[in-house]
Design an enzyme around this catalytic site. Structure first.
Site, PDB file in Angstrom:
ATOM      1  N   GLU A   1      -4.499  -2.839   5.012  1.00  0.00           N
ATOM      2  CA  GLU A   1      -3.970  -3.385   6.268  1.00  0.00           C
ATOM      3  C   GLU A   1      -5.014  -4.188   7.042  1.00  0.00           C
ATOM      4  OE1 GLU A   1      -3.537  -0.345   5.094  1.00  0.00           O
ATOM      5  OE2 GLU A   1      -1.567   0.473   5.579  1.00  0.00           O
TER       6      GLU A   1
ATOM      7  N   TRP B   1      -4.422   5.404  -4.630  1.00  0.00           N
ATOM      8  CA  TRP B   1      -3.806   6.497  -3.871  1.00  0.00           C
ATOM      9  C   TRP B   1      -2.794   7.296  -4.679  1.00  0.00           C
ATOM     10  CZ3 TRP B   1      -6.210   7.830   0.210  1.00  0.00           C
ATOM     11  CH2 TRP B   1      -6.771   6.893   1.077  1.00  0.00           C
TER      12      TRP B   1
ATOM     13  N   LYS C   1      -7.180  10.237  -2.960  1.00  0.00           N
ATOM     14  CA  LYS C   1      -7.665   8.973  -3.499  1.00  0.00           C
ATOM     15  C   LYS C   1      -8.438   9.226  -4.790  1.00  0.00           C
ATOM     16  CE  LYS C   1      -8.607   4.517  -1.849  1.00  0.00           C
ATOM     17  NZ  LYS C   1      -9.126   3.624  -0.858  1.00  0.00           N
TER      18      LYS C   1
ATOM     19  N   THR D   1       0.863  -1.170   0.000  1.00  0.00           N
ATOM     20  CA  THR D   1       0.000   0.000   0.000  1.00  0.00           C
ATOM     21  C   THR D   1       0.903   1.224   0.000  1.00  0.00           C
ATOM     22  OG1 THR D   1      -1.691   1.188   1.241  1.00  0.00           O
ATOM     23  CG2 THR D   1      -0.213  -0.178   2.529  1.00  0.00           C
TER      24      THR D   1
HETATM   25  P1  ADP Z   1      -9.327   0.068  -0.199  1.00  0.00           P
HETATM   26  O1  ADP Z   1      -9.172   1.021  -1.352  1.00  0.00           O
HETATM   27  O2  ADP Z   1      -9.459  -1.331  -0.640  1.00  0.00           O
HETATM   28  O3  ADP Z   1     -10.381   0.501   0.757  1.00  0.00           O
HETATM   29  P2  ADP Z   1      -6.793   1.138   0.729  1.00  0.00           P
HETATM   30  O4  ADP Z   1      -5.883   0.598   1.763  1.00  0.00           O
HETATM   31  O5  ADP Z   1      -6.236   1.462  -0.604  1.00  0.00           O
HETATM   32  O6  ADP Z   1      -7.954   0.076   0.624  1.00  0.00           O
HETATM   33  O7  ADP Z   1      -7.491   2.440   1.253  1.00  0.00           O
HETATM   34  C1  ADP Z   1      -8.039   2.521   2.541  1.00  0.00           C
HETATM   35  C2  ADP Z   1      -8.504   3.932   2.806  1.00  0.00           C
HETATM   36  O8  ADP Z   1      -9.448   4.329   1.805  1.00  0.00           O
HETATM   37  C3  ADP Z   1      -9.235   4.117   4.120  1.00  0.00           C
HETATM   38  O9  ADP Z   1      -8.345   4.283   5.211  1.00  0.00           O
HETATM   39  C4  ADP Z   1     -10.041   5.368   3.840  1.00  0.00           C
HETATM   40  O10 ADP Z   1      -9.262   6.544   3.969  1.00  0.00           O
HETATM   41  C5  ADP Z   1     -10.409   5.206   2.366  1.00  0.00           C
HETATM   42  N1  ADP Z   1     -11.716   4.552   2.250  1.00  0.00           N
HETATM   43  C6  ADP Z   1     -11.974   3.246   2.045  1.00  0.00           C
HETATM   44  N2  ADP Z   1     -13.295   3.029   1.988  1.00  0.00           N
HETATM   45  C7  ADP Z   1     -13.902   4.216   2.165  1.00  0.00           C
HETATM   46  C8  ADP Z   1     -15.253   4.642   2.242  1.00  0.00           C
HETATM   47  N3  ADP Z   1     -16.261   3.814   2.098  1.00  0.00           N
HETATM   48  N4  ADP Z   1     -15.490   5.963   2.468  1.00  0.00           N
HETATM   49  C9  ADP Z   1     -14.469   6.842   2.592  1.00  0.00           C
HETATM   50  N5  ADP Z   1     -13.177   6.489   2.533  1.00  0.00           N
HETATM   51  C10 ADP Z   1     -12.884   5.202   2.329  1.00  0.00           C
END
Ligand code: ADP
Length: 545
Positions: free
Chosen positions: A331, A444, A439, A186
């Site tokens: 994570e 990211w 994002k 990540t």
């Molecule tokens: P994923 O994209 O699979 O959720 P990542 O580790 O790339 O996993 O990103 C995690 C982060 O993405 C979270 O800590 C949060 O900041 C953001 N995120 C994930 N899901 C949501 C959601 N439903 N609403 C807002 N932010 C989210």
């Protein structure tokens, strides 16, 4: 302490497929290749191929603990790799092909990958990467002999040749359930990417808790399309939870545009799909053009970024597709929360509740803390940094981190970098983010990487990157730059410079020149003040151009 007198069989990933092949042998894995050709195979046949692949991996010298990388889209072959690699005790290391080449090379070397399986449409990328990959790495293209693209490095093999002729029986080794099984990096807020190293145990626990927590998605009658990639946190666990519950899988390959998704869902009678909000923007446009939804689609799980009210209302009110909102992190395996919808009474959860990130899954504990680390109230009255712990949450990064204190609190809870409110019923509402990341379309972009890269551009004195809301991508980067004295630097100069250092989709949409950047009392750039300043109408922002 009196011990229970029950057997202790290790939780193991191959046991999922063994079970699916036996009990749900007729459920299928449908897979669209880059050219749109569709392959259909049952879980029974998938297991046969996985056993052959396991034999092949052993024959080419993959041993327990080895990292085997994939650069691949969602397909039956990628799914087979998940099971065969982890089944023999090696580690399936999925790499995101959309990362910038420097990052991919860094990740492959950090993981010390010994084999790389890749999709043929990524052959050019592999060619460019080859000199920078770990020495001696074995390259295997996910195709048959006839499909091998020309110009690949000598010795590149085809997947089907490797598997053909291998026996379809293999005794899975009895691995301790804590054996590592998968690796996914990540992008950290600072420094290099960090690897989440999953185990057989954490993967099984995650699969079972999402089946419990998102029941609408699972069952032999469900046909699930993972639009979330297998290279992104195990496609949110679907490669495991779908076979375990007997749901069929529909793998879309690289084509995730609205028309391609619509056609595949329609033809293959997809009932459910999981993915980030950006993907659904394309599908919604296509549904509007055709004035209908894909025939059998009844529900979408949307996560990775916040889902908007407009998207929920369009899907539910205009097309009768129920939305489940989920939140998670690499994570965390990754799913942490999901909206609890009523299986038998769809559309009964109000939209205002679906805008929240959902209720915690079994096994995921949550708490919020203030800046000094003291725990805050879980009654939605206070917002604080969200910390989690559980069997599906990392206890460390692969090869550790120098930032342990920033990653975990003194009791070992993992700091998510999200700011949230939580309720007594385990509902989560995200309100902000402490991590300096943007994002875009579910992927990211590190603000810090962008700023550091911009500061190496001649003529830039200072730079700050912030996220600006974007209807299609959720967020896009804006770069605020203070020019160094000298000839007038232009936005194109900065973008040209950054193009050599970042992937195209990571480049800022806009470069704004400012006389000065707002600072905090401690002399750091204040992103908060910058966001507020840039949210004002252009005429109300002195010193910007
Ligand atoms: P994923 O994209 O699979 O959720 P990542 O580790 O790339 O996993 O990103 C995690 C982060 O993405 C979270 O800590 C949060 O900041 C953001 N995120 C994930 N899901 C949501 C959601 N439903 N609403 C807002 N932010 C989210």
């Amino acid at each position: 302490m009196l011990q229970g007198l029950m057997m202790k069989r290790p939780l193991s990933i191959p046991s999922i497929l063994d079970y699916a092949a036996e009990v749900h042998g007729a459920s299928t894995v449908v897979s669209a290749d880059p050219g749109g050709q569709v392959n259909v195979q049952s879980y029974h046949d998938t297991r046969q191929r996985v056993l052959r692949l396991a034999n092949a991996l052993c024959e080419i010298g993959v041993t327990p603990g080895d990292r085997v990388a994939t650069l691949a889209w969602n397909s039956h072959r990628h799914l087979e790799l998940y099971y065969a690699i982890s089944g023999i005790g090696a580690i399936c290391h999925t790499i995101n092909p959309r990362l910038f080449i420097d990052q991919i090379a860094w990740i492959a070397n950090h993981a010390e990958d010994s084999v790389l399986f890749f999709d043929t449409d990524l052959a050019d990328l592999v060619l460019q990467l080859k000199p920078r990959l770990p020495a001696g790495i074995r390259l295997i293209a996910l195709c048959d002999e006839a499909g091998l693209p020309s110009g690949l490095p000598d010795g590149t093999e085809s997947y089907e040749t490797l598997v053909a002729g291998q026996p379809a029986d293999f005794d899975w080794p009895d691995l301790p359930e804590t054996t590592a099984s998968g690796l996914c990096y990540t992008s950290g807020t600072t420094g290099n990417p960090k690897g989440a190293l999953y185990s057989h145990r954490s993967t099984l626990m995650h699969a079972m808790s999402i089946i419990l927590g998102v029941p609408k998605s699972f069952g032999v009658e469900q046909r699930i399309l993972p639009a979330v990639p297998l290279f992104h946190v195990n496609a949110w666990g679907l490669p495991f939870s779908a076979p375990l519950s007997g749901s069929s899988l529909i793998m879309p390959g690289p084509r995730l545009d609205g028309p391609s998704l619509f056609d595949l869902m329609d033809e293959q009678a997809a009932t459910i799909a999981w993915g980030v909000p950006t993907i659904w923007t394309g599908l919604i446009e296509e549904m509007k053009t055709r004035h209908r939804k894909p025939a059998k689609l009844h529900s979408l799980l949307i996560g990775g970024s916040a889902v908007s009210e407009a998207q929920i209302r369009t899907l539910e009110d205009d097309f009768g597709i129920e939305v489940v909102h989920g939140w998670g992190m690499t994570e965390m395996s990754p799913v942490g929360t999901a909206t609890r919808v009523n299986r038998d009474q769809p559309f009964t959860v109000p939209v205002s509740d679906k805008l929240k990130q959902g209720q915690r899954l079994f096994g995921v504990e949550m708490k919020i803390v203030g800046e000094d680390g003291t725990e805050m109230k879980s009654d939605e009255s206070e917002a604080g940094e969200l910390l989690v712990r559980g069997n599906t949450v990392i206890a460390d990064y692969f090869r550790g981190t120098e930032e342990r204190d920033r990653t975990f609190d003194q009791h070992g809870w993992f700091r998510t970098g999200d700011v949230a409110r939580i309720s007594r019923q385990g509902d989560l509402t995200l309100v902000d983010r402490t991590k300096d990341l943007i994002k875009s379309g579910g992927e990211w972009i590190s603000s810090i990487d962008l700023e550091n890269a911009a500061c190496t551009c001649p003529g830039v004195r200072q730079a700050a990157a912030i996220a600006i809301p974007d209807e299609t991508w959720g967020e896009r980067p804006l770069l605020a730059v203070v020019r160094a004295p000298g000839p007038g630097l232009k936005a194109e100069d900065v973008i040209d410079h950054l193009s050599n250092m970042m992937a195209k989709w990571q480049l800022p949409d806009k470069v704004l020149f400012m006389d000065e950047l707002p600072m905090t009392a401690t002399g750091k750039i204040s992103k908060l003040a910058l966001r507020e300043q840039l949210a004002r109408p252009p005429g109300d922002r002195p010193g910007t151009s």
